[in-house]
Design a protein around this motif. Structure first.
Motif, PDB file in Angstrom:
ATOM      1  N   ILE A  61      -2.632 -13.585 -13.287  1.00 59.40           N
ATOM      2  CA  ILE A  61      -1.420 -13.686 -12.446  1.00 59.40           C
ATOM      3  C   ILE A  61      -0.491 -11.786 -12.292  1.00 59.40           C
ATOM      4  CG2 ILE A  61       1.272 -14.215 -13.000  1.00 59.40           C
ATOM      5  CD1 ILE A  61       0.174 -16.818 -14.155  1.00 59.40           C
ATOM      6  N   ILE A  62      -0.912 -11.209 -13.246  1.00 56.55           N
ATOM      7  CA  ILE A  62      -0.362  -9.561 -13.047  1.00 56.55           C
ATOM      8  C   ILE A  62      -0.946  -9.284 -11.712  1.00 56.55           C
ATOM      9  CG2 ILE A  62      -0.486  -7.918 -14.526  1.00 56.55           C
ATOM     10  CD1 ILE A  62       0.057  -9.060 -17.007  1.00 56.55           C
ATOM     11  N   TYR A  63      -2.365  -8.965 -11.992  1.00 55.89           N
ATOM     12  CA  TYR A  63      -2.978  -8.447 -11.411  1.00 55.89           C
ATOM     13  C   TYR A  63      -2.958  -8.728  -9.755  1.00 55.89           C
ATOM     14  CZ  TYR A  63      -7.511  -7.494  -8.630  1.00 55.89           C
ATOM     15  OH  TYR A  63      -8.422  -6.829  -7.094  1.00 55.89           O
ATOM     16  N   PHE A  64      -2.035  -9.844  -9.295  1.00 59.54           N
ATOM     17  CA  PHE A  64      -1.883 -10.826  -8.623  1.00 59.54           C
ATOM     18  C   PHE A  64      -0.081  -9.727  -7.895  1.00 59.54           C
ATOM     19  CE2 PHE A  64      -5.292 -14.392  -7.870  1.00 59.54           C
ATOM     20  CZ  PHE A  64      -5.589 -13.317  -7.151  1.00 59.54           C
ATOM     21  N   VAL A  65       0.579  -9.935  -9.020  1.00 57.30           N
ATOM     22  CA  VAL A  65       2.004  -9.154  -9.089  1.00 57.30           C
ATOM     23  C   VAL A  65       2.114  -7.635  -7.990  1.00 57.30           C
ATOM     24  CG1 VAL A  65       3.726  -8.947  -9.888  1.00 57.30           C
ATOM     25  CG2 VAL A  65       3.173 -11.515  -9.617  1.00 57.30           C
ATOM     26  N   GLN A  66       1.092  -7.275  -9.085  1.00 50.79           N
ATOM     27  CA  GLN A  66       0.525  -6.227  -9.047  1.00 50.79           C
ATOM     28  C   GLN A  66       0.151  -5.412  -7.178  1.00 50.79           C
ATOM     29  OE1 GLN A  66      -1.757  -4.278 -11.705  1.00 50.79           O
ATOM     30  NE2 GLN A  66      -3.345  -4.785 -11.058  1.00 50.79           N
ATOM     31  N   PHE A  67      -0.226  -6.076  -6.791  1.00 49.40           N
ATOM     32  CA  PHE A  67      -1.137  -5.559  -5.551  1.00 49.40           C
ATOM     33  C   PHE A  67       0.347  -5.839  -3.972  1.00 49.40           C
ATOM     34  CE2 PHE A  67      -4.920  -6.007  -6.602  1.00 49.40           C
ATOM     35  CZ  PHE A  67      -5.461  -4.818  -5.871  1.00 49.40           C
ATOM     36  N   ILE A  68       1.721  -6.381  -5.161  1.00 52.39           N
ATOM     37  CA  ILE A  68       2.530  -6.527  -3.701  1.00 52.39           C
ATOM     38  C   ILE A  68       3.436  -5.808  -3.517  1.00 52.39           C
ATOM     39  CG2 ILE A  68       5.395  -7.511  -3.914  1.00 52.39           C
ATOM     40  CD1 ILE A  68       4.365  -9.453  -5.687  1.00 52.39           C
ATOM     41  N   PRO A  69       3.323  -4.433  -3.465  1.00 47.68           N
ATOM     42  CA  PRO A  69       3.251  -3.089  -3.300  1.00 47.68           C
ATOM     43  C   PRO A  69       2.190  -2.542  -2.320  1.00 47.68           C
ATOM     44  CG  PRO A  69       3.917  -2.720  -5.267  1.00 47.68           C
ATOM     45  CD  PRO A  69       3.265  -3.624  -5.463  1.00 47.68           C
TER      46      PRO A  69
ATOM     47  N   SER B 159       9.484  10.133   2.772  1.00 48.59           N
ATOM     48  CA  SER B 159      10.595   9.043   1.954  1.00 48.59           C
ATOM     49  C   SER B 159      10.179   8.332   1.519  1.00 48.59           C
ATOM     50  CB  SER B 159      11.927   8.434   1.962  1.00 48.59           C
ATOM     51  OG  SER B 159      12.408   7.695   2.929  1.00 48.59           O
ATOM     52  N   VAL B 160      10.013   6.947   1.907  1.00 42.47           N
ATOM     53  CA  VAL B 160       8.547   5.719   1.842  1.00 42.47           C
ATOM     54  C   VAL B 160       7.536   6.151   1.003  1.00 42.47           C
ATOM     55  CG1 VAL B 160       8.181   3.924   3.067  1.00 42.47           C
ATOM     56  CG2 VAL B 160      10.526   4.489   3.578  1.00 42.47           C
ATOM     57  N   PHE B 161       7.470   7.103   1.451  1.00 42.55           N
ATOM     58  CA  PHE B 161       5.812   7.328   1.242  1.00 42.55           C
ATOM     59  C   PHE B 161       5.763   7.657  -0.092  1.00 42.55           C
ATOM     60  CE2 PHE B 161       1.326   9.435   0.286  1.00 42.55           C
ATOM     61  CZ  PHE B 161       0.425   8.439   0.276  1.00 42.55           C
ATOM     62  N   LEU B 162       6.695   7.908  -0.470  1.00 39.19           N
ATOM     63  CA  LEU B 162       7.031   8.724  -2.206  1.00 39.19           C
ATOM     64  C   LEU B 162       7.197   8.242  -2.955  1.00 39.19           C
ATOM     65  CD1 LEU B 162       9.041  12.838  -1.592  1.00 39.19           C
ATOM     66  CD2 LEU B 162       6.316  11.964  -2.306  1.00 39.19           C
ATOM     67  N   LYS B 163       8.595   6.940  -2.110  1.00 34.25           N
ATOM     68  CA  LYS B 163       8.779   6.116  -3.326  1.00 34.25           C
ATOM     69  C   LYS B 163       7.711   4.451  -3.490  1.00 34.25           C
ATOM     70  CE  LYS B 163      13.765   5.936  -1.109  1.00 34.25           C
ATOM     71  NZ  LYS B 163      14.708   4.420  -0.712  1.00 34.25           N
ATOM     72  N   PHE B 164       6.918   5.126  -2.017  1.00 34.75           N
ATOM     73  CA  PHE B 164       5.541   4.070  -2.639  1.00 34.75           C
ATOM     74  C   PHE B 164       4.630   4.478  -3.895  1.00 34.75           C
ATOM     75  CE2 PHE B 164       6.443   1.814   0.768  1.00 34.75           C
ATOM     76  CZ  PHE B 164       6.170   0.237   0.610  1.00 34.75           C
ATOM     77  N   ILE B 165       4.297   6.236  -3.525  1.00 35.77           N
ATOM     78  CA  ILE B 165       4.267   6.679  -4.855  1.00 35.77           C
ATOM     79  C   ILE B 165       4.253   6.729  -6.125  1.00 35.77           C
ATOM     80  CG2 ILE B 165       3.374   9.646  -5.045  1.00 35.77           C
ATOM     81  CD1 ILE B 165       0.993   8.450  -3.158  1.00 35.77           C
ATOM     82  N   PHE B 166       4.898   6.621  -6.066  1.00 36.19           N
ATOM     83  CA  PHE B 166       6.487   6.240  -7.844  1.00 36.19           C
ATOM     84  C   PHE B 166       5.807   4.961  -7.993  1.00 36.19           C
ATOM     85  CE2 PHE B 166       9.534   9.984  -6.260  1.00 36.19           C
ATOM     86  CZ  PHE B 166       8.274  10.903  -7.278  1.00 36.19           C
ATOM     87  N   ILE B 167       6.019   4.201  -7.112  1.00 33.34           N
ATOM     88  CA  ILE B 167       5.441   2.553  -7.556  1.00 33.34           C
ATOM     89  C   ILE B 167       4.118   2.619  -7.973  1.00 33.34           C
ATOM     90  CG2 ILE B 167       5.684   0.078  -6.678  1.00 33.34           C
ATOM     91  CD1 ILE B 167       7.633   1.184  -4.804  1.00 33.34           C
ATOM     92  N   SER B 168       3.610   2.900  -7.062  1.00 28.17           N
ATOM     93  CA  SER B 168       1.870   2.872  -7.328  1.00 28.17           C
ATOM     94  C   SER B 168       1.491   3.485  -9.302  1.00 28.17           C
ATOM     95  CB  SER B 168       0.600   3.663  -6.431  1.00 28.17           C
ATOM     96  OG  SER B 168       1.100   5.201  -6.353  1.00 28.17           O
TER      97      SER B 168
END
Length: 128
Positions: free
Chosen positions: A6-14, A30-39
């Motif tokens: 479940i955690i494995y699949f949830v972490q693939f949402i971004p 700005s969008v790319f940097l947000k995704f970098i911080f999320i990752s």
């Protein structure tokens, strides 16, 4: 269902969310940097989970947490020389219209799948 899966699949949402974005939106700084911080947050969680909560060694979460960050980095790394050569950015998040876009797509996919294992084998295990 197992909590690790479940955690494995949830972490693939971004990761999936980034792939579903329009190419123009995903290329905004700005969008790319947000995704970098999320990752990076997902990566920190995966490392914390592996070393503090995981029951088995080298869990699915540990490798999966690295994939979003590796994909984003490879995505940017591939775009730079591709733009210099073809004067346009490759279509990676959609099915490419031009056949030449398949090469960077395959490079990013192969790197995203294989680099977490290679990093663990050649870097992390050497540090221990």
């Amino acid at each position: 269902m197992d909590i690790d899966k479940i955690i494995y699949f949830v972490q693939f949402i971004p990761f999936i969310w980034f792939l579903l974005l329009d190419e123009e939106v995903s290329n905004k700084k700005s969008v790319f940097l947000k995704f970098i911080f999320i990752s990076i947050a997902i990566l920190i969680f995966g490392i914390f989970y592996e070393y503090n909560l995981a029951e088995n060694n080298k869990s699915l979460i540990y490798y999966g947490s690295q994939m979003t960050l590796i994909f984003l980095l490879l995505y940017k790394i591939v775009q730079i020389p591709y733009y210099w050569i073809f004067k346009r950015k490759p279509e990676i998040s959609t099915i490419p219209e031009k056949n030449i876009d398949i090469i960077p797509l395959l490079f990013v996919i192969a790197g995203t799948i294989s680099l977490p294992f290679l990093i663990d084998i050649f870097i992390i295990q050497k540090l221990r």
